[in-house]
Design an enzyme around this catalytic site. Structure first.
Site, PDB file in Angstrom:
ATOM      1  N   ASP A   8       1.024  -1.166  -0.038  1.00  0.00           N
ATOM      2  CA  ASP A   8      -0.192  -0.053   0.128  1.00  0.00           C
ATOM      3  C   ASP A   8       0.664   1.330  -0.096  1.00  0.00           C
ATOM      4  O   ASP A   8       1.687   1.364   0.834  1.00  0.00           O
ATOM      5  CB  ASP A   8      -1.132  -0.137   1.304  1.00  0.00           C
ATOM      6  N   ASP A 129     -14.957  -4.108  -1.224  1.00  0.00           N
ATOM      7  CA  ASP A 129     -14.848  -4.009   0.110  1.00  0.00           C
ATOM      8  C   ASP A 129     -16.214  -4.065   1.058  1.00  0.00           C
ATOM      9  O   ASP A 129     -16.954  -3.054   0.469  1.00  0.00           O
ATOM     10  CB  ASP A 129     -13.776  -2.893   0.571  1.00  0.00           C
TER      11      ASP A 129
END
Length: 239
Positions: A8, A129
């Site tokens: 990330d 998500d």
């Protein structure tokens, strides 16, 4: 099962969020290109890279850095702020193996379908998500900052009609917590849509979690925080 390391990115650095919260960021000292090279040397077959700045702002911010990471030779699936055809084509032309489309798949289905048709379904991973509310997995968008009223099952069923086969599903409550993944969610996912190549992410702690997910029929696992732990050997996870 494919074991995929996650990197990330925020402001050019490797970070991890806890439960998707931008106010709970852990920054790591290793540089992204070094991290990618590390996984390449250990035998990783693919990297999962997220531009958190792009996810938050709505436009990918770190494509140049991601392209530099590609020079390690590992195919990359990357996302975070891909919300236009132009940007999708730019990422594809830059050599990104698979584009990860998240919020756009919920907020603009017409544009998402156009991207799927341009890039081809096999080159797309939908990142869905969820927050599980009263046993219904509802989707979150815009870097997990907002909730939608769409359920995971509705969205998967819709895009399956357009040839989508690769879906990355994260239970936000598990992400970055190291308390184990939501096995019930993934079991349901495989039962409802066995033809989908499901990627699991969030809360994975050790080899037993990976083995259990594999037994449920999950095609790949995305490993983030787990791989920053000193007691974890990525090479052993590949065996």
């Amino acid at each position: 099962m494919l074991v995929i390391p996650a990197i990330d990115l925020q402001s050019g650095r490797c970070v991890r969020l806890k439960q998707g919260r931008f106010d709970q960021v852990t920054q790591f000292s290793v540089f992204p290109i070094e991290r990618a090279l590390h996984f390449a040397k250990l035998g990783a077959k693919r990297l999962h890279v997220v531009d958190l700045d792009g996810a938050r702002s709505g436009k990918m911010q770190q494509l140049e850095l991601i392209c530099s990471m590609q020079k390690t030779g590992i195919p990359i699936q990357a996302g975070g702020g891909i919300r236009s055809i132009e940007q999708a084509l730019e990422c594809s032309s830059a050599g990104i193996s698979q584009l990860v489309i998240g919020s756009l798949a919920i907020t603009n289905t017409d544009l998402t379908i156009q991207i799927i048709e341009k890039i081809k379904p096999e080159n797309i991973v939908l990142a869905l998500d969820v927050r599980v509310d009263t046993k219904v997995p509802l989707l979150a968008i815009n870097g997990w900052q907002n909730n939608s009223t769409s359920s995971l099952w509705e969205v998967v069923s819709y895009y399956e009609n357009y040839g989508i086969k690769n879906i990355l599903c994260t239970d936000i409550a598990c992400d970055g917590m190291m308390n184990g993944p939501n096995f019930d969610l993934y079991q349901q996912a495989v039962e409802y849509f066995p033809q989908i190549a499901w990627q699991a992410s969030g809360g994975i702690r050790h080899m037993q979690d990976i083995t259990t997910l594999g037994s449920l029929g999950i095609s790949a696992v995305i490993l983030g925080l787990m791989l920053y732990q000193d007691n974890v050997s990525f090479e052993e996870l590949l065996c």
